[in-house]
Scaffold this motif. Structure first.
Motif, mmCIF file in Angstrom:
data_model
loop_
_atom_site.group_PDB
_atom_site.id
_atom_site.type_symbol
_atom_site.label_atom_id
_atom_site.label_comp_id
_atom_site.label_asym_id
_atom_site.label_seq_id
_atom_site.Cartn_x
_atom_site.Cartn_y
_atom_site.Cartn_z
ATOM 1 N N GLY A 88 0.810 -1.212 0.000
ATOM 2 C CA GLY A 88 0.000 0.000 0.000
ATOM 3 C C GLY A 88 0.842 1.260 0.000
ATOM 4 N N LEU A 89 0.258 2.351 0.497
ATOM 5 C CA LEU A 89 0.921 3.648 0.560
ATOM 6 C C LEU A 89 1.177 4.014 2.018
ATOM 7 C CD1 LEU A 89 -1.341 5.488 -2.025
ATOM 8 C CD2 LEU A 89 1.092 4.987 -2.365
ATOM 9 N N VAL A 90 2.356 4.524 2.303
ATOM 10 C CA VAL A 90 2.672 4.937 3.670
ATOM 11 C C VAL A 90 3.340 6.304 3.666
ATOM 12 C CG1 VAL A 90 2.848 2.609 4.628
ATOM 13 C CG2 VAL A 90 4.866 3.678 3.630
ATOM 14 N N VAL A 91 3.040 7.083 4.703
ATOM 15 C CA VAL A 91 3.678 8.380 4.938
ATOM 16 C C VAL A 91 4.660 8.198 6.085
ATOM 17 C CG1 VAL A 91 3.303 10.778 5.621
ATOM 18 C CG2 VAL A 91 1.640 9.628 4.157
ATOM 19 N N ASP A 92 5.884 8.667 5.899
ATOM 20 C CA ASP A 92 6.916 8.459 6.908
ATOM 21 C C ASP A 92 6.545 9.142 8.231
ATOM 22 O OD1 ASP A 92 9.691 7.560 7.613
ATOM 23 O OD2 ASP A 92 9.906 9.720 7.939
ATOM 24 N N ALA A 93 6.348 8.342 9.274
ATOM 25 C CA ALA A 93 5.882 8.866 10.562
ATOM 26 C C ALA A 93 6.894 9.807 11.197
ATOM 27 C CB ALA A 93 5.560 7.707 11.514
ATOM 28 N N ALA A 94 8.184 9.451 11.143
ATOM 29 C CA ALA A 94 9.207 10.276 11.778
ATOM 30 C C ALA A 94 9.257 11.667 11.171
ATOM 31 C CB ALA A 94 10.573 9.593 11.668
ATOM 32 N N THR A 95 9.075 11.781 9.859
ATOM 33 C CA THR A 95 9.100 13.096 9.214
ATOM 34 C C THR A 95 7.916 13.940 9.660
ATOM 35 O OG1 THR A 95 10.184 12.109 7.299
ATOM 36 C CG2 THR A 95 9.262 14.296 7.009
ATOM 37 N N THR A 96 6.758 13.315 9.865
ATOM 38 C CA THR A 96 5.599 14.091 10.324
ATOM 39 C C THR A 96 5.826 14.603 11.751
ATOM 40 O OG1 THR A 96 4.354 12.209 11.255
ATOM 41 C CG2 THR A 96 4.091 12.643 8.904
ATOM 42 N N LEU A 97 6.488 13.798 12.587
ATOM 43 C CA LEU A 97 6.785 14.251 13.952
ATOM 44 C C LEU A 97 7.826 15.368 13.932
ATOM 45 C CD1 LEU A 97 6.872 10.838 15.872
ATOM 46 C CD2 LEU A 97 5.010 12.510 15.790
ATOM 47 N N ALA A 98 8.774 15.278 13.006
ATOM 48 C CA ALA A 98 9.761 16.351 12.873
ATOM 49 C C ALA A 98 9.087 17.658 12.470
ATOM 50 C CB ALA A 98 10.825 15.959 11.847
ATOM 51 N N ALA A 99 8.016 17.568 11.673
ATOM 52 C CA ALA A 99 7.280 18.778 11.279
ATOM 53 C C ALA A 99 6.619 19.423 12.489
ATOM 54 C CB ALA A 99 6.233 18.426 10.220
ATOM 55 N N VAL A 100 6.095 18.604 13.393
ATOM 56 C CA VAL A 100 5.506 19.138 14.621
ATOM 57 C C VAL A 100 6.579 19.794 15.480
ATOM 58 C CG1 VAL A 100 4.369 18.505 16.793
ATOM 59 C CG2 VAL A 100 3.571 17.535 14.644
ATOM 60 N N TYR A 101 7.718 19.136 15.597
ATOM 61 C CA TYR A 101 8.833 19.716 16.362
ATOM 62 C C TYR A 101 9.241 21.065 15.780
ATOM 63 C CZ TYR A 101 13.403 20.267 18.530
ATOM 64 O OH TYR A 101 14.473 20.765 19.220
ATOM 65 N N ALA A 102 9.395 21.098 14.459
ATOM 66 C CA ALA A 102 9.828 22.336 13.805
ATOM 67 C C ALA A 102 8.839 23.470 14.039
ATOM 68 C CB ALA A 102 10.008 22.089 12.303
ATOM 69 N N ARG A 103 7.562 23.129 14.134
ATOM 70 C CA ARG A 103 6.549 24.171 14.283
ATOM 71 C C ARG A 103 6.440 24.672 15.723
ATOM 72 N NH1 ARG A 103 0.027 23.662 12.925
ATOM 73 N NH2 ARG A 103 -0.497 25.801 13.534
ATOM 74 N N PHE A 104 6.539 23.791 16.703
ATOM 75 C CA PHE A 104 6.176 24.165 18.070
ATOM 76 C C PHE A 104 7.355 24.332 19.023
ATOM 77 C CE2 PHE A 104 2.281 22.134 16.461
ATOM 78 C CZ PHE A 104 1.365 23.134 16.734
ATOM 79 N N ALA A 105 8.508 23.749 18.740
ATOM 80 C CA ALA A 105 9.617 23.820 19.693
ATOM 81 C C ALA A 105 10.156 25.245 19.798
ATOM 82 C CB ALA A 105 10.733 22.865 19.277
ATOM 83 N N ILE A 106 10.365 25.702 21.021
ATOM 84 C CA ILE A 106 10.970 27.015 21.233
ATOM 85 C C ILE A 106 12.400 26.882 21.756
ATOM 86 C CG2 ILE A 106 8.778 28.185 21.647
ATOM 87 C CD1 ILE A 106 9.429 28.065 24.663
#
Length: 263
Positions: A22-40
């Motif tokens: 099937g199709l998969v979206v890389d989970a670690a990259t999505t978590l890195a996007a959250v980190y990039a957005r919210f980490a201060i």
């Protein structure tokens, strides 16, 4: 649980991979996007605690007396009143901190529903509030079995996100110090994070389709388009992550991208 080093800030779009299943979206990259957005700020001491060897004994030390001498604090290992961390999960750390007399709490912000997302692994995001900063003590046993290597870390008060992925005992991928704990809805607006929707596009005929909820069944964006499923797609390109366009008269190749913004 264990963890990896905190990532640099980035705005990478999570890749969509076509596999035989099937199709998969890389989970670690999505978590890195959250980190990039919210980490201060970095949370390296806390990330290091999560990364402790499973054989180590970890403790949270009680608040220091009014006039402790460094020599007195280091003399007894573990110091009186130290609370052993029974589980290196966010809940286990919060429970030990509370038992040691430090204000702390944890709650779940996001948990994937298995089978309802295209993420490659189930993701868990927890908010850890540390009202009173504390110091932890870690004793790693030596190879000889006598004594141990002692390390300490200082965790300052604040709000933290603990970002994990995996089944059973999930792996802590990132730890972010944040200003405010985001809601589930706010997390879902992070581009590419939700991994709930995949867009399929054929650059040749310019048609587009979307699939949602972890099901690779694609609905056309135009009223005259056709619905199709990945299981019926022709000529799977596992190297190029493309399939033959489902439009019979089109010789194009359909590619896939992840879309965010949906919980």
């Amino acid at each position: 649980m264990s963890s990896q080093a905190n990532p640099p800030r980035s705005g990478n779009t999570p890749p969509v991979t076509l596999t035989a299943h099937g199709l998969v979206v890389d989970a670690a990259t999505t978590l890195a996007a959250v980190y990039a957005r919210f980490a201060i700020a970095g949370a390296f001491a806390l990330a290091d605690l999560f990364a402790s060897d499973p054989g180590a004994n970890c403790y949270i030390e009680p608040p220091a007396p009014a006039d402790p001498s460094p020599e007195a604090r280091e003399a007894v290992i573990p110091p009186p009143g130290a609370v052993r961390i029974a589980s290196l999960a966010a809940s286990g750390i919060a429970a030990a901190a509370t038992a040691a007399g430090c204000d702390s709490a944890v709650h779940r912000v996001w948990a994937d529903r298995i089978g309802a997302t295209f993420a490659s692994e189930p993701r868990l995001i927890e908010a850890l509030r540390i009202g009173t900063g504390w110091r932890y003590l870690r004793i790693n046993p030596t190879r000889t079995g006598t004594g141990g290597l002692i390390t300490r870390g200082e965790v300052v008060s604040g709000n933290y996100l603990v970002l994990s992925a995996g089944l059973g005992d999930p792996l802590v991928r990132f730890v972010a110090r944040i200003e405010q704990i985001p809601t589930r809805d706010l997390l879902a607006t992070t581009p590419g994070f939700a991994a709930e929707t995949i867009t399929a596009t054929c650059p040749r005929c310019r048609r587009q389709w979307t699939a949602s909820g972890g099901r690779p069944v694609f609905t056309p964006s135009s009223h005259d388009g056709i619905e199709w499923g990945l299981d019926s797609a022709g000529d799977l390109g596992l190297v190029t992550n493309t399939v033959a366009c489902p439009v019979e008269v089109c010789p194009g190749r359909v590619g896939f991208t992840a879309a965010g913004g949906q919980a």
